[in-house]
Motif scaffolding. Structure first.
Motif, PDB file in Angstrom:
ATOM      1  N   TYR A   1      52.148  -5.682  79.980  1.00  0.00           N
ATOM      2  CA  TYR A   1      52.161  -6.017  81.403  1.00  0.00           C
ATOM      3  C   TYR A   1      53.007  -7.271  81.585  1.00  0.00           C
ATOM      4  CZ  TYR A   1      50.657  -7.366  86.063  1.00  0.00           C
ATOM      5  OH  TYR A   1      50.644  -7.707  87.394  1.00  0.00           O
TER       6      TYR A   1
ATOM      7  N   GLU B   1      56.343   5.070  89.652  1.00  0.00           N
ATOM      8  CA  GLU B   1      55.813   5.407  88.326  1.00  0.00           C
ATOM      9  C   GLU B   1      56.682   6.476  87.702  1.00  0.00           C
ATOM     10  OE1 GLU B   1      52.096   6.816  89.718  1.00  0.00           O
ATOM     11  OE2 GLU B   1      51.176   4.835  89.737  1.00  0.00           O
TER      12      GLU B   1
ATOM     13  N   GLU C   1      55.308  -4.936  86.082  1.00  0.00           N
ATOM     14  CA  GLU C   1      55.454  -3.686  85.339  1.00  0.00           C
ATOM     15  C   GLU C   1      54.289  -3.543  84.372  1.00  0.00           C
ATOM     16  OE1 GLU C   1      59.216  -1.920  83.693  1.00  0.00           O
ATOM     17  OE2 GLU C   1      58.272  -2.512  81.799  1.00  0.00           O
TER      18      GLU C   1
ATOM     19  N   VAL D   1      55.063   7.996  77.231  1.00  0.00           N
ATOM     20  CA  VAL D   1      55.114   6.654  77.805  1.00  0.00           C
ATOM     21  C   VAL D   1      54.835   6.761  79.303  1.00  0.00           C
ATOM     22  CG1 VAL D   1      56.519   4.588  78.163  1.00  0.00           C
ATOM     23  CG2 VAL D   1      56.918   6.010  76.150  1.00  0.00           C
TER      24      VAL D   1
ATOM     25  N   GLN E   1      51.947   3.307  76.016  1.00  0.00           N
ATOM     26  CA  GLN E   1      52.676   4.243  75.153  1.00  0.00           C
ATOM     27  C   GLN E   1      51.805   4.660  73.975  1.00  0.00           C
ATOM     28  OE1 GLN E   1      56.692   3.099  74.138  1.00  0.00           O
ATOM     29  NE2 GLN E   1      56.510   3.955  72.094  1.00  0.00           N
TER      30      GLN E   1
ATOM     31  N   THR F   1      50.397  -1.352  74.874  1.00  0.00           N
ATOM     32  CA  THR F   1      50.100  -1.675  76.253  1.00  0.00           C
ATOM     33  C   THR F   1      50.795  -2.987  76.573  1.00  0.00           C
ATOM     34  OG1 THR F   1      47.937  -0.611  76.116  1.00  0.00           O
ATOM     35  CG2 THR F   1      48.274  -2.110  77.937  1.00  0.00           C
TER      36      THR F   1
ATOM     37  N   LYS G   1      52.979  -0.905  81.236  1.00  0.00           N
ATOM     38  CA  LYS G   1      53.467   0.140  80.339  1.00  0.00           C
ATOM     39  C   LYS G   1      52.369   0.513  79.348  1.00  0.00           C
ATOM     40  CE  LYS G   1      57.127   0.991  76.927  1.00  0.00           C
ATOM     41  NZ  LYS G   1      58.326   0.398  76.297  1.00  0.00           N
TER      42      LYS G   1
ATOM     43  N   ILE H   1      54.949   4.309  82.723  1.00  0.00           N
ATOM     44  CA  ILE H   1      55.403   3.025  83.254  1.00  0.00           C
ATOM     45  C   ILE H   1      55.172   2.995  84.762  1.00  0.00           C
ATOM     46  CG2 ILE H   1      57.372   1.498  83.645  1.00  0.00           C
ATOM     47  CD1 ILE H   1      58.521   2.444  81.004  1.00  0.00           C
ATOM     48  N   GLN H   2      54.576   1.899  85.223  1.00  0.00           N
ATOM     49  CA  GLN H   2      54.363   1.693  86.655  1.00  0.00           C
ATOM     50  C   GLN H   2      55.019   0.371  87.048  1.00  0.00           C
ATOM     51  OE1 GLN H   2      50.508   0.310  88.276  1.00  0.00           O
ATOM     52  NE2 GLN H   2      50.565   2.209  89.463  1.00  0.00           N
ATOM     53  N   ASN H   3      55.886   0.421  88.054  1.00  0.00           N
ATOM     54  CA  ASN H   3      56.536  -0.776  88.591  1.00  0.00           C
ATOM     55  C   ASN H   3      56.060  -0.999  90.018  1.00  0.00           C
ATOM     56  OD1 ASN H   3      59.009   0.627  86.840  1.00  0.00           O
ATOM     57  ND2 ASN H   3      58.646  -1.522  86.453  1.00  0.00           N
TER      58      ASN H   3
ATOM     59  N   SER I   1      62.084  12.427  81.143  1.00  0.00           N
ATOM     60  CA  SER I   1      61.352  11.546  82.050  1.00  0.00           C
ATOM     61  C   SER I   1      61.090  12.280  83.349  1.00  0.00           C
ATOM     62  CB  SER I   1      62.151  10.277  82.339  1.00  0.00           C
ATOM     63  OG  SER I   1      62.295   9.502  81.180  1.00  0.00           O
TER      64      SER I   1
END
Length: 167
Positions: free
Chosen positions: A13, A95, A48, A70, A52, A11, A50, A72-74, A119
């Motif tokens: 951030y 995301e 960001e 994985v 995983q 995890t 993340k 991922i959020q931006n 992805s």
């Protein structure tokens, strides 16, 4: 786990925030008369997150398979105001989810890895396949040869703001 199977969790951030203020005033030198005043405050923030999960399955001493997912959020945002009146306020979130599997072979001082990644970007409803392969060999104690090929993509969150001049 039994038989050398392992699971790893990650995890992470990160964030970057900037703030700046632009003030301008014009005065008459003789009368100290305030002719023009402008004050603009701006702030922007990018972050960001993340998460995983990765599983390793050793098949024997020279061969293992790894698989994982994985998320991922931006996020990006921009705010601009003048004299405490909001002039501009913009934010966007993107995301994506990646599923991967890799096959690793080790023999003596050599390693060969095949990777398949897929992805998915929900905000555009599109899948991306990213195959990769790498080879690593210890030529001497202090020298290692690494070769790699693959499709690598970077998924960005669009941020678009215009200044006073339309830039």
């Amino acid at each position: 786990w039994n038989n050398g199977i392992s699971t790893n969790f990650l995890t992470a951030y990160s964030t970057l925030e900037t703030q700046y203020r632009d003030s301008f005033e014009s005065r008459n030198i003789n009368f100290y008369h305030l002719g023009f005043l402008r004050s603009i405050q701006s702030s922007s923030k990018t972050s960001e997150f993340k998460f995983q999960i990765e599983n390793t399955f050793p098949l024997n001493d020279e061969h293992s398979v790894e698989a994982g997912v994985v998320f991922i959020q931006n996020k990006t945002g921009f705010n601009r105001d003048t004299f405490n009146i909001e002039f501009s306020n913009y934010s966007n979130t993107g995301e994506h989810v990646t599923v991967f599997a890799q096959d690793m072979f080790r023999k003596n001082k050599n390693q060969l890895t095949y990777v398949g990644r897929v992805s998915y970007l929900p905000y555009i409803n599109k899948f991306y396949f990213e195959p990769r392969v790498s080879f690593s060999s210890h030529i001497t104690k202090n020298i290692r040869l690494n070769l790699a090929w693959g499709k690598y993509r970077q998924f960005l969150v669009k941020s678009s703001v215009l200044d006073d001049y339309g830039n």
